[in-house]
Design a protein around this motif. Structure first.
Motif, PDB file in Angstrom:
ATOM      1  N   GLY A 124      38.092  65.630  50.092  1.00  0.00           N
ATOM      2  CA  GLY A 124      38.740  64.606  50.372  1.00  0.00           C
ATOM      3  C   GLY A 124      39.922  64.164  49.425  1.00  0.00           C
ATOM      4  O   GLY A 124      40.497  63.213  49.555  1.00  0.00           O
ATOM      5  N   THR A 125      39.874  64.917  48.166  1.00  0.00           N
ATOM      6  CA  THR A 125      40.831  64.634  47.185  1.00  0.00           C
ATOM      7  C   THR A 125      42.160  65.047  47.739  1.00  0.00           C
ATOM      8  O   THR A 125      42.411  66.058  48.196  1.00  0.00           O
ATOM      9  CB  THR A 125      40.414  65.254  45.767  1.00  0.00           C
ATOM     10  OG1 THR A 125      39.168  64.756  45.216  1.00  0.00           O
ATOM     11  CG2 THR A 125      41.569  64.912  44.833  1.00  0.00           C
ATOM     12  N   THR A 126      43.204  64.060  47.424  1.00  0.00           N
ATOM     13  CA  THR A 126      44.524  64.519  47.723  1.00  0.00           C
ATOM     14  C   THR A 126      45.330  65.227  46.434  1.00  0.00           C
ATOM     15  O   THR A 126      45.323  64.514  45.435  1.00  0.00           O
ATOM     16  CB  THR A 126      45.544  63.218  48.263  1.00  0.00           C
ATOM     17  OG1 THR A 126      44.849  63.030  49.480  1.00  0.00           O
ATOM     18  CG2 THR A 126      46.879  63.799  48.447  1.00  0.00           C
ATOM     19  N   VAL A 127      45.881  66.552  46.665  1.00  0.00           N
ATOM     20  CA  VAL A 127      46.401  66.882  45.483  1.00  0.00           C
ATOM     21  C   VAL A 127      47.951  67.529  45.823  1.00  0.00           C
ATOM     22  O   VAL A 127      47.932  68.185  47.002  1.00  0.00           O
ATOM     23  CB  VAL A 127      45.701  68.092  44.954  1.00  0.00           C
ATOM     24  CG1 VAL A 127      46.307  68.918  43.706  1.00  0.00           C
ATOM     25  CG2 VAL A 127      44.181  67.940  44.335  1.00  0.00           C
ATOM     26  N   PRO A 153      47.689  74.600  43.794  1.00  0.00           N
ATOM     27  CA  PRO A 153      47.085  74.291  42.484  1.00  0.00           C
ATOM     28  C   PRO A 153      45.815  74.615  42.118  1.00  0.00           C
ATOM     29  O   PRO A 153      45.290  74.995  40.759  1.00  0.00           O
ATOM     30  CB  PRO A 153      47.087  72.554  42.373  1.00  0.00           C
ATOM     31  CG  PRO A 153      46.745  72.366  43.800  1.00  0.00           C
ATOM     32  CD  PRO A 153      47.413  73.593  44.751  1.00  0.00           C
ATOM     33  N   THR A 154      45.135  75.390  43.017  1.00  0.00           N
ATOM     34  CA  THR A 154      43.897  76.016  42.415  1.00  0.00           C
ATOM     35  C   THR A 154      43.684  77.172  43.803  1.00  0.00           C
ATOM     36  O   THR A 154      44.684  77.286  44.652  1.00  0.00           O
ATOM     37  CB  THR A 154      42.362  75.223  42.639  1.00  0.00           C
ATOM     38  OG1 THR A 154      42.304  74.871  44.161  1.00  0.00           O
ATOM     39  CG2 THR A 154      42.633  73.874  41.667  1.00  0.00           C
TER      40      THR A 154
ATOM     41  N   ILE B  92      60.391  70.205  38.336  1.00  0.00           N
ATOM     42  CA  ILE B  92      60.518  69.331  37.217  1.00  0.00           C
ATOM     43  C   ILE B  92      60.540  67.819  37.795  1.00  0.00           C
ATOM     44  O   ILE B  92      61.009  67.408  38.694  1.00  0.00           O
ATOM     45  CB  ILE B  92      62.066  69.379  36.593  1.00  0.00           C
ATOM     46  CG1 ILE B  92      62.140  70.991  36.174  1.00  0.00           C
ATOM     47  CG2 ILE B  92      62.149  68.424  35.433  1.00  0.00           C
ATOM     48  CD1 ILE B  92      63.705  71.158  35.793  1.00  0.00           C
ATOM     49  N   ASN B  93      59.554  66.987  37.300  1.00  0.00           N
ATOM     50  CA  ASN B  93      59.356  65.704  37.583  1.00  0.00           C
ATOM     51  C   ASN B  93      59.899  64.634  36.472  1.00  0.00           C
ATOM     52  O   ASN B  93      59.516  64.810  35.254  1.00  0.00           O
ATOM     53  CB  ASN B  93      57.875  65.240  37.871  1.00  0.00           C
ATOM     54  CG  ASN B  93      57.575  66.128  39.071  1.00  0.00           C
ATOM     55  OD1 ASN B  93      58.252  66.240  39.934  1.00  0.00           O
ATOM     56  ND2 ASN B  93      56.184  66.282  38.908  1.00  0.00           N
ATOM     57  N   PRO B 175      52.766  66.972  41.653  1.00  0.00           N
ATOM     58  CA  PRO B 175      52.367  68.041  40.820  1.00  0.00           C
ATOM     59  C   PRO B 175      53.305  67.984  39.486  1.00  0.00           C
ATOM     60  O   PRO B 175      54.346  67.741  39.333  1.00  0.00           O
ATOM     61  CB  PRO B 175      52.973  69.066  41.754  1.00  0.00           C
ATOM     62  CG  PRO B 175      53.889  68.192  42.769  1.00  0.00           C
ATOM     63  CD  PRO B 175      52.938  66.753  42.638  1.00  0.00           C
ATOM     64  N   PRO B 176      52.756  68.479  38.491  1.00  0.00           N
ATOM     65  CA  PRO B 176      53.470  68.407  37.123  1.00  0.00           C
ATOM     66  C   PRO B 176      54.562  69.280  36.944  1.00  0.00           C
ATOM     67  O   PRO B 176      54.730  70.324  37.775  1.00  0.00           O
ATOM     68  CB  PRO B 176      52.550  68.614  36.087  1.00  0.00           C
ATOM     69  CG  PRO B 176      51.390  69.496  36.716  1.00  0.00           C
ATOM     70  CD  PRO B 176      51.206  68.886  38.082  1.00  0.00           C
TER      71      PRO B 176
END
Lengths: 202, 186
Positions: A124-127, A153-154, B92-93, B175-176
């Motif tokens: 349930g984590t939002t990324v 991201p993963t 880029i943030n 997102p970085p």
């Protein structure tokens, strides 16, 4: 969600001298099929079709991408995508927002909501996968349009959900334009989300 | 790192019996494509300022995936190890301070000694930009196919320049700032 097809990630075989194994030949053929056929390797293109969607200030709005252009792995879930085959994925999106003459901030995001199978995040984590935004166009005759993407991201796991969210600040008044196909500056194309399997992983 | 070995596709004439070596070459080609060079690096430190007098090479401090050792902690760029055409994408943030500041960003290739362009100026590509809001900052995205065949030793980095004294990069939950490279073809 459609039928769970789950692509099989192939294993390249090893051949020995005087090898007569049909299994090995089939394994090699499966590798080539997976790598060259986007009907086998997970790929999808979803889009929004139908009524205009209005944004509410300071509130994330998940865009409904319920229409399917192609979906080789059965990931479409009526809103976005739910991953079926484990691996690294790349995503691209685009959306255009109706003109507003008020100076405002407008942001579009590709997000992942982790499922129970993903060991990297609590379920349930939002990324956020990718984000584009800033000061929107403040002309009455032109949309603010975004087109961008990013790598997951993963490694993604079955059950991970992919969503396209829009957000505006309190001064905005935007809605998502469907493809009305009457102008090159306004309402030219519908919101879309495209994704494809890049490589296996954990 | 020496990089992955580009596979050799065997020629098997009609009427001949394929050898184990030839069949294993085909298998090796599939192995390469299933685990091709791909790298994703990001800034998990934040705080870097974007100059309005010179272009800034954006810092990278971590990697999520790196199948060919293209990213090394301490470098702010990717180093190509396997020759080929690559796709490059970045984000880029920028934090929110002064409204109205504009940012322009682009990817750049520094040619190493294996490249036929060694000794020439860096090549710029994939330009993008955005205008900053005073509270929420802005997010700049860009990318595309690197418009030149890359050789081992070539470096690919991300640059940005502001129209006025720029705000600092932020990490937060977005997102970085970061970039990725994906091998496309030989």
């Amino acid at each position: 969600m459609g039928e769970c097809l789950m692509a099989t990630i192939p294993t390249p075989p090893t051949f020995a001298s005087n090898d007569s194994s049909m299994d090995n030949l089939i394994a090699l053929a499966n590798c080539v099929t997976f790598l060259s056929d986007c009907g086998t390797r997970p790929e999808f293109h979803l889009y929004h079709k139908g009524s205009t969607v209005s944004l509410t200030s300071l509130t994330d709005k998940t865009l409904t991408l319920g229409s399917v252009a192609f979906d080789s792995d059965g990931v479409s879930d009526g809103t976005g995508a739910t991953i079926v085959t484990q691996g690294w994925y790349d995503f691209t999106c685009c959306a255009s927002f109706t003109p507003s003459t008020t100076s405002a901030v407008l942001q579009l995001r590709i997000e992942m909501i982790s499922g129970a199978s993903n060991p990297h995040f609590t379920s349930g984590t939002t990324v956020f996968i990718a984000t584009s935004g800033g000061d929107a166009v403040d002309l009455a005759t032109a949309d603010t349009a975004y087109s961008f993407g990013g790598l997951s991201p993963t490694c993604l796991y079955p059950g991970d959900k992919i969503r396209l969210d829009a957000w505006m600040d309190s001064s905005g008044s935007f809605s998502v334009n469907d493809n009305v196909n009457t102008s090159f500056m306004v309402g030219r194309y519908p919101p879309t989300l495209t994704g494809y399997f890049v490589c296996p992983g954990t | 790192m020496s990089g992955l070995t580009l596979p050799t596709i065997p020629v098997i004439p009609a009427g001949t019996i394929a050898t184990a070596a030839q069949m294993n070459q085909l298998s090796a080609a599939c192995t390469f494509l299933l685990g091709k060079p791909i790298s994703s690096a990001f800034d998990n430190t934040g705080g870097q300022s974007i100059s309005n007098t010179t272009s800034t090479i954006l810092q990278l401090s971590g990697s999520r995936v790196d199948t060919d050792g293209m990213f090394s902690s301490g470098n702010n760029f990717f180093t190509v190890n396997t020759m080929g055409w690559y796709r490059y994408r970045y984000q880029i943030n920028v934090g929110g301070t002064t409204s109205g500041t504009c940012y322009v960003s682009w990817g750049a290739v520094g040619f190493g000694s294996n490249s036929p362009y060694f000794g020439t100026s860096s090549m710029q590509f994939a330009q993008s930009g955005a205008q900053q809001d005073g509270i929420f900052g802005c997010n700049i995205t860009g990318g595309g196919l690197v418009p030149v065949l890359l050789y081992p030793g070539d470096e690919v980095f991300l640059r940005c320049k502001a129209s006025a004294t720029g705000a600092a990069l932020v990490t937060s939950s977005l997102p970085p700032t970061g970039a990725m490279m994906e091998w496309v073809s030989a």
